[in-house]
Design a protein around this motif. Sequence first.
Motif, PDB file in Angstrom:
ATOM      1  N   PRO A  22      -4.459  13.632  -4.443  1.00  0.00           N
ATOM      2  CA  PRO A  22      -3.734  12.870  -5.430  1.00  0.00           C
ATOM      3  C   PRO A  22      -4.576  11.774  -5.992  1.00  0.00           C
ATOM      4  O   PRO A  22      -5.716  11.381  -5.606  1.00  0.00           O
ATOM      5  N   ASN A  23      -4.439  11.535  -7.213  1.00  0.00           N
ATOM      6  CA  ASN A  23      -5.177  10.724  -7.969  1.00  0.00           C
ATOM      7  C   ASN A  23      -4.859   9.205  -7.763  1.00  0.00           C
ATOM      8  O   ASN A  23      -4.093   8.547  -8.374  1.00  0.00           O
ATOM      9  N   THR A  24      -5.470   8.642  -6.616  1.00  0.00           N
ATOM     10  CA  THR A  24      -5.043   7.312  -6.224  1.00  0.00           C
ATOM     11  C   THR A  24      -6.200   6.464  -6.107  1.00  0.00           C
ATOM     12  O   THR A  24      -7.437   7.136  -5.802  1.00  0.00           O
ATOM     13  N   THR A  25      -6.212   5.234  -6.206  1.00  0.00           N
ATOM     14  CA  THR A  25      -7.580   4.537  -6.284  1.00  0.00           C
ATOM     15  C   THR A  25      -7.394   3.558  -4.963  1.00  0.00           C
ATOM     16  O   THR A  25      -6.216   3.170  -4.355  1.00  0.00           O
ATOM     17  N   TYR A  26      -8.375   2.712  -4.717  1.00  0.00           N
ATOM     18  CA  TYR A  26      -8.231   1.592  -3.838  1.00  0.00           C
ATOM     19  C   TYR A  26      -7.195   0.529  -4.182  1.00  0.00           C
ATOM     20  O   TYR A  26      -6.598  -0.154  -3.562  1.00  0.00           O
ATOM     21  N   ARG A  27      -7.312   0.362  -5.698  1.00  0.00           N
ATOM     22  CA  ARG A  27      -6.209  -0.584  -6.141  1.00  0.00           C
ATOM     23  C   ARG A  27      -4.981  -0.247  -5.653  1.00  0.00           C
ATOM     24  O   ARG A  27      -3.991  -1.071  -5.209  1.00  0.00           O
ATOM     25  N   ASP A  28      -4.724   1.173  -5.693  1.00  0.00           N
ATOM     26  CA  ASP A  28      -3.205   1.476  -5.486  1.00  0.00           C
ATOM     27  C   ASP A  28      -3.101   1.449  -3.920  1.00  0.00           C
ATOM     28  O   ASP A  28      -1.859   0.622  -3.749  1.00  0.00           O
ATOM     29  N   TYR A  29      -3.937   1.678  -3.236  1.00  0.00           N
ATOM     30  CA  TYR A  29      -3.814   1.399  -1.698  1.00  0.00           C
ATOM     31  C   TYR A  29      -3.843  -0.132  -1.385  1.00  0.00           C
ATOM     32  O   TYR A  29      -2.917  -0.533  -0.689  1.00  0.00           O
ATOM     33  N   ALA A  30      -4.498  -1.010  -2.213  1.00  0.00           N
ATOM     34  CA  ALA A  30      -4.412  -2.273  -1.915  1.00  0.00           C
ATOM     35  C   ALA A  30      -2.938  -3.018  -2.389  1.00  0.00           C
ATOM     36  O   ALA A  30      -2.385  -3.798  -1.749  1.00  0.00           O
ATOM     37  N   TRP A  31      -2.568  -2.325  -3.415  1.00  0.00           N
ATOM     38  CA  TRP A  31      -0.942  -2.737  -3.753  1.00  0.00           C
ATOM     39  C   TRP A  31      -0.025  -2.402  -2.798  1.00  0.00           C
ATOM     40  O   TRP A  31       0.812  -3.100  -2.282  1.00  0.00           O
ATOM     41  N   TRP A  32      -0.339  -1.002  -2.132  1.00  0.00           N
ATOM     42  CA  TRP A  32       0.615  -0.624  -1.076  1.00  0.00           C
ATOM     43  C   TRP A  32       0.727  -1.549   0.103  1.00  0.00           C
ATOM     44  O   TRP A  32       1.623  -1.896   0.609  1.00  0.00           O
ATOM     45  N   VAL A  33      -0.652  -2.040   0.574  1.00  0.00           N
ATOM     46  CA  VAL A  33      -0.797  -2.877   1.818  1.00  0.00           C
ATOM     47  C   VAL A  33      -0.084  -4.054   1.321  1.00  0.00           C
ATOM     48  O   VAL A  33       0.633  -4.889   2.215  1.00  0.00           O
ATOM     49  N   ASP A  34      -0.173  -4.841   0.045  1.00  0.00           N
ATOM     50  CA  ASP A  34       0.467  -6.032  -0.193  1.00  0.00           C
ATOM     51  C   ASP A  34       1.865  -6.002  -0.090  1.00  0.00           C
ATOM     52  O   ASP A  34       2.330  -6.756   0.106  1.00  0.00           O
ATOM     53  N   LYS A  35       2.507  -4.850  -0.614  1.00  0.00           N
ATOM     54  CA  LYS A  35       3.941  -4.521  -0.837  1.00  0.00           C
ATOM     55  C   LYS A  35       4.855  -4.103   0.404  1.00  0.00           C
ATOM     56  O   LYS A  35       6.133  -4.153   0.694  1.00  0.00           O
TER      57      LYS A  35
END
Length: 98
Positions: A22-35
């Motif tokens: 899937p087209n995910t980035t570290y920024r997506d992961y960081a957002w998920w961790v934060d939320k």
Amino acid sequence: MSSQLVFERLHRACLGEETEMPNTTYRDYAWWVDKRPEKLQKRQEDYWRARLLEDREELRLPTDRIRPGVFDGRGPDIISICRMRWRKREENFVPSSR
């Protein structure tokens, strides 16, 4: 990657279809961790704290030679070794420099 995405990719692979990450980035992961919920975060932290506090036997890896407990500065000078190699290459490249 969520289990839903893993199963979808596995299903496509079993059907012989092309699969791609899937087209995910570290920024997506960081957002998920934060939320993610605090309860989930606390549960995961408690798990890993408990695991890392467990007694484990010391990992002993064999070495090629006995090493000093404290760095003593002895041993070959890497820069000198490189210079000798460069000098040999130079001599091979330009025979008149011998």
